[in-house]
Design a protein around this motif. Structure first.
Motif, short mmCIF file in Angstrom:
data_model
loop_
_atom_site.label_atom_id
_atom_site.label_comp_id
_atom_site.label_asym_id
_atom_site.label_seq_id
_atom_site.Cartn_x
_atom_site.Cartn_y
_atom_site.Cartn_z
N LEU A 55 83.83 -55.91 89.07
CA LEU A 55 82.57 -55.57 89.73
C LEU A 55 82.68 -55.73 91.24
O LEU A 55 82.05 -54.97 92.00
N THR A 56 83.46 -56.69 91.69
CA THR A 56 83.67 -56.86 93.13
C THR A 56 84.38 -55.64 93.71
O THR A 56 84.00 -55.13 94.78
N ALA A 57 85.42 -55.16 93.01
CA ALA A 57 86.14 -53.97 93.48
C ALA A 57 85.20 -52.76 93.50
O ALA A 57 85.22 -51.97 94.47
N LEU A 58 84.37 -52.63 92.47
CA LEU A 58 83.42 -51.52 92.45
C LEU A 58 82.43 -51.61 93.60
O LEU A 58 82.11 -50.59 94.24
N SER A 59 81.97 -52.80 93.89
CA SER A 59 81.03 -52.98 94.99
C SER A 59 81.65 -52.59 96.32
O SER A 59 81.01 -51.95 97.17
N LEU A 60 82.90 -52.98 96.53
CA LEU A 60 83.57 -52.64 97.79
C LEU A 60 83.78 -51.13 97.93
O LEU A 60 83.73 -50.58 99.03
N VAL A 61 83.99 -50.46 96.79
CA VAL A 61 84.15 -49.00 96.84
C VAL A 61 82.82 -48.33 97.16
O VAL A 61 82.73 -47.45 98.03
N LEU A 62 81.77 -48.75 96.47
CA LEU A 62 80.47 -48.12 96.67
C LEU A 62 79.87 -48.44 98.03
O LEU A 62 79.22 -47.59 98.65
N LEU A 63 80.08 -49.65 98.51
CA LEU A 63 79.41 -50.11 99.73
C LEU A 63 80.40 -50.35 100.86
O LEU A 63 80.15 -51.18 101.74
N HIS A 64 81.48 -49.62 100.87
CA HIS A 64 82.51 -49.83 101.89
C HIS A 64 82.00 -49.65 103.32
O HIS A 64 82.54 -50.28 104.24
N PRO A 65 80.96 -48.83 103.59
CA PRO A 65 80.49 -48.74 104.98
C PRO A 65 79.99 -50.07 105.54
O PRO A 65 79.95 -50.26 106.76
N PHE A 66 79.59 -51.01 104.65
CA PHE A 66 79.04 -52.27 105.12
C PHE A 66 80.11 -53.30 105.44
O PHE A 66 79.80 -54.36 106.00
#
Length: 938
Positions: free
Chosen positions: A366-377
């Motif tokens: 889930l952490t990897a998914l979050s970084l992919v989805l929210l990489h602009p942040f």
């Protein structure tokens, strides 16, 4: 020849046990020479029973007195002693001596003429093989210690003789000594016998215990004449007696210092009680301190009696006191005995278990998914958009916004702070060097955190299949209402979704544990502050839990205290101005919303358009299929939830589905309410929070179904994949940068304005924003509004204030060609700049162009030029006057302090102090476990 013995039997509303005591007196192998009965204002047949027993004399007292004072009334009714060898035997109505008790006591005092006080072995009436009390002593700091307490009698203490004190129950004492020393009236029950024995020791006589003298007791000193006494009340009695003795025994020069330290010491000990999960003892600490401080006359009298009867110094009895090492050893034995009586409830969670059951890999995925989805942040300093704004630049400003007072929002007003301000202050403090960074970190960590909390919650309710918590974590972390709240900047709803699983877990454990109840209270405060619409259903859950555990009613209801404390000031203000429904308004920046229809809410989507599914499928000309496509993605979870009634434990499945039903009903009601306005636009309640409660019930029931033995394992994978597909449009918007929330600068106004604010703080900017209804105007002080500046009071007000009308007149005249002179408003609002934001639609762009032309033609403003936020003008004639921040009033400081106190108490109770999660079992021991009670020293 035996010495003369007078038995003084004190009775107070004890008709239930008095006959056994009278029968025991009649069965003694050596009877007392006379019996004096003292009836202490009994409310039953006690006096009649005493008279029927035909004692030598009956003394009737009309007022309730302590055991010691009643004894002294009986002594004063006696004739003058015939000799110095006369003894008094003290008994209560609940003390039944065994036949040889008095003979053994007399034998002990006859063998040793130096003995002035002898105490029997008190045993429990219900368990005559268990010692209730057999000798007492004091620690070096004056705390009472029972040498033997609730311990199996195996003659292991029969060699013990000389002690510092004994209980007044069953005590045999020389009459002349009793008349000279007397009982202390300020010690009506607890420590009465110990205090008398200590003064007897200081008078030069010995105090001994007699193991062969057994007295059966069916009560205790504090219950004499009272019946049941709660543990909290008993602690208060113990503390009151201990403080009184401390003031009496202290040297003359130390007594005033002890008196001055009583209240500060009560505060310190209260914190300790909270850490030890004994909140019921806190009021008793302060009551005991106040009582001890008020009894100055009783202390002076007791010190006088002590001085007159004293023959020896305190060093003479020092060997009989308990050393610190012995105190530590007894406490260690008590802890070991407590551990021996409990068993582990669940397998302890350790890193190996977390890894083996898939918890670690789930969170990492889930952490990897979050970084992919929210990489602009990644690397951003702040986030804004939708309902989100940056936080204040200084932590002190975050905490200052907790007070009721002036709000720099629009034209400004005075009002109470939103409860969510407490959450923002705590969140911003985590990254004190850049408060807005904490929001960015929360946005990045929200998905894995949601998965982690769900994993723990599901693991607690499932027992058969180790992979079920991982499935539950994925379905919960990828919930459509959660990702939509994250995309739309609904920070409160995001926090609520992350915390709801652990709140449910804590609420389930609340009746069994103060730490769980306090944790549930803090979690409810955070959830309720972020999503006010969740307060009613969650409060209902607390009330239902309390109704199911009436014996723990106070503990469970205490869960509501933190959220009630946070909402109290706002509730008073909203109610007083006639807008009670304003309490349900969502905190944060106002954001437009098209509420979802009931069927869309049932699918888990909080806004119309099904969070982008209509637009996505419209690109393929299949928008009409949207309901069917979305229903397919969420159907596995719903079907599993319903299947839990057949495959899972019904006693858990039904409550889970009930939670889902309540959450859905709350979402439907919330979608119909619009309690806030932004300009001319009504703002419906955000339904993402109630839908999270709905989803919590569904996921919990689905997990129970998956844990059942008749459900195929593949259904778990189907449910997880369906959840991932349901958020496809939201995920796509996040990856492509089309989401409302975007990385931003911590300061939202143009750099020119920020630089000017640093040179002259407190100046304001008039922001003009074209919208479909015309032109919206707002006032921003300093370098721009922040999330902690927002107030639901501003958006739920009915009508327009005088300042609002003046601001609208100012904006309208500046936006059109007129002869309006803004000089007065420049000073009133400390105006320095006008900012015109660009429009999104063609109509809004046309409005922006007309306003720009009017401002360019206005000689009273000077154009600065195009900025990243829009076109900027300044007022060259602006003065250096600034809007000064008013200091909080005494009342607002007091209210905030009271709120902080409630939260602090809850935090202290929530701090875990036990080593592991346990529950009591009912073994079949060969003998009762040994326990020791040692009162806490200061």
């Amino acid at each position: 020849m035996h010495p003369r013995v007078t038995a003084i039997l004190v009775a107070s509303t004890g008709a239930g046990v008095l006959p056994a005591t009278l029968d025991a007196l009649a069965a003694l192998t050596h009877a007392p020479d006379r019996v004096v009965a003292v009836d202490v204002a009994s409310k039953d047949a006690t006096r009649a029973l005493l008279e029927r027993a035909n004692p030598g004399h009956v003394v009737s007292l009309r007022h309730e007195l302590g055991f010691g004072e009643a004894v002294m009334h009986g002594v004063r009714s006696l004739d003058d002693p015939a000799s110095d060898a006369e003894w008094v035997w003290l008994l209560g109505h609940d003390n039944a001596p065994e036949p040889g008790a008095l003979r053994a006591l007399l034998a002990a005092v006859e063998r040793a003429p130096s003995v002035g006080v002898a105490g029997p072995k008190l045993v429990h009436a219900a368990r005559r093989d268990t010692i209730a009390s057999f000798g007492q002593t004091l620690t070096r700091l004056g705390a009472t210690v029972q040498l033997v307490d609730d311990e199996l009698d195996q003659a292991q203490h029969d060699e013990q003789h000389d002690v510092l004190g004994v209980s007044a129950q069953g005590m045999l004492i020389r009459r002349d000594l009793l008349e000279r020393l007397g009982f202390d009236p300020a010690l009506p029950h607890l420590d009465a016998g110990l205090d008398l024995a200590v003064r007897a020791r200081l008078a030069g006589v010995r105090v001994v215990t007699v193991p062969d003298a057994r007295v059966v007791t069916s009560g205790s000193p504090e219950t004499f004449g009272r019946g049941h006494v709660t543990p909290a009340r008993r602690r208060r009695f113990v503390r009151t007696a201990g403080l009184h003795r401390r003031l009496v025994y202290a040297p003359w020069w130390a007594a005033p210092l002890h008196w001055l330290s009583l209240l500060p010491l009560a505060m310190v000990r209260s914190v300790w009680h909270l850490l030890r999960k004994r909140p019921g003892a806190v009021p008793g600490e302060f009551v005991a301190a106040l009582v001890a401080m008020a009894r100055i006359g009783a202390v002076v009298s007791a010190r006088t009696r002590l001085r007159r009867g004293r023959r020896l110094g305190w060093k003479a009895i020092a060997p009989l006191r308990m050393s610190p090492a012995e105190v530590r050893e007894r406490r260690a034995q008590h802890r070991e005995a407590a551990v021996a009586s409990i068993a582990v409830e669940h397998e302890e969670l350790n890193p190996a278990t977390f890894v083996a059951s898939g918890g670690l890999w789930t969170v990492l995925g889930l952490t990897a998914l979050s970084l992919v989805l929210l990489h602009p942040f990644v690397g951003a300093e702040a986030a804004s958009g939708g309902g989100l704004l940056p936080l204040a630049h200084e932590v002190s400003e975050l905490w200052r916004n907790l007070y009721s007072g002036w709000r720099d929002l629009g034209a400004g007003f005075t009002g109470a702070a939103d409860p969510f301000a407490w959450v923002l202050a705590a969140l911003g403090t985590l990254t004190f060097w850049q408060p807005s960074l904490s929001v960015v970190l929360l946005v990045l960590a929200a998905i894995p955190l949601a998965g982690l909390t769900a994993w723990f919650a599901v693991r607690d309710v499932t027992v058969h299949r180790a992979w079920v918590p991982a499935v539950g974590a994925v379905v919960w972390a990828l919930a459509p209402m959660f990702l939509t709240s994250l995309s739309d900047g609904r920070l409160g709803a995001v926090l609520a979704h992350v915390l709801l699983p652990v709140f449910a877990l804590a609420l389930l454990r609340a009746p069994r544990s103060w730490p769980a109840a306090a944790s549930a209270g803090l979690l409810l405060a955070v959830i309720g502050a972020g999503v006010p619409a969740l307060v009613p259903p969650l409060a209902l859950a607390v009330l239902v839990r309390a109704a199911l555990h009436v014996r723990r009613l106070v503990r469970v209801l205490a869960v509501l205290l933190p959220v009630l404390a946070l909402y109290a000031p706002l509730a008073v203000e909203q109610t007083s101005r006639g807008t009670p429904l304003g309490l349900l308004a969502d905190p944060g920046a106002p954001a437009a919303l098209a509420p979802a229809t009931p069927w869309q809410l049932a699918l888990g989507f909080p806004e119309r358009g099904v969070s982008g599914w209509y637009d996505l499928l419209a690109n393929f000309d299949v928008a009409a299929w949207t309901p069917a496509v979305v229903a397919v993605t969420v159907a596995p979870v719903a079907l599993l939830a319903l299947a839990s009634l057949a495959t899972g434990p019904v006693r858990r499945a039904v409550p889970a589905l009930a939670v889902a039903l309540v959450g859905f009903a709350t979402a439907v009601v919330a979608s119909t309410l619009a309690v806030a306005v932004d300009g001319a636009e009504a703002l419906p309640l955000w339904t993402g929070g109630p839908l999270s409660l709905y989803w919590l019930g569904l996921v919990g029931a689905a997990a129970l179904a998956l844990d059942g033995i008749r459900v195929p394992s593949a259904l778990g994978t189907v449910a997880a994949v369906g959840s991932a597909l349901a958020i496809a449009p939201v995920a796509l918007a996040a990856v492509t940068g089309a989401a409302l929330v975007q990385p931003s600068n911590p300061r939202l106004l143009p750099p020119y304005v920020v630089a000017a604010d640093e040179a002259t703080p407190g100046r304001s900017t008039l922001v003009l924003q074209p919208d479909g209804a015309g032109l919206a105007a707002r006032l921003e002080v300093g370098d721009g509004s922040t999330l902690d500046d927002q107030s639901t009071l501003a958006y739920t007000a009915t009508g327009t204030s005088e300042d609002g009308r003046r601001l609208a007149v100012l904006a309208g005249n500046l936006a059109s060609e007129s002869g309006y002179d803004p000089s007065a408003d420049l000073d009133e609002y400390a105006l320095s700049f006008v900012l015109l934001t660009p429009g999104d639609t063609a109509e809004e762009q046309a409005i922006a162009q007309r306003v720009s032309d009017a401002l360019d033609g206005n000689a009273r403003v000077t154009p600065v030029g195009q900025t990243v936020r829009g076109l900027l003008w300044r007022f060259p004639q602006a003065t250096d006057a600034a809007i000064a921040a008013a200091a909080p009033s005494t009342l607002s400081v007091g209210v905030a302090s009271a709120q902080a106190a409630v939260l602090l108490v809850s935090a202290l109770l929530a701090v875990p102090t036990s080593r592991r999660r346990v529950r009591r079992i009912k073994p079949e021991p060969l003998a009762p476990a040994q326990t020791f009670e040692v009162e806490d020293d200061d």
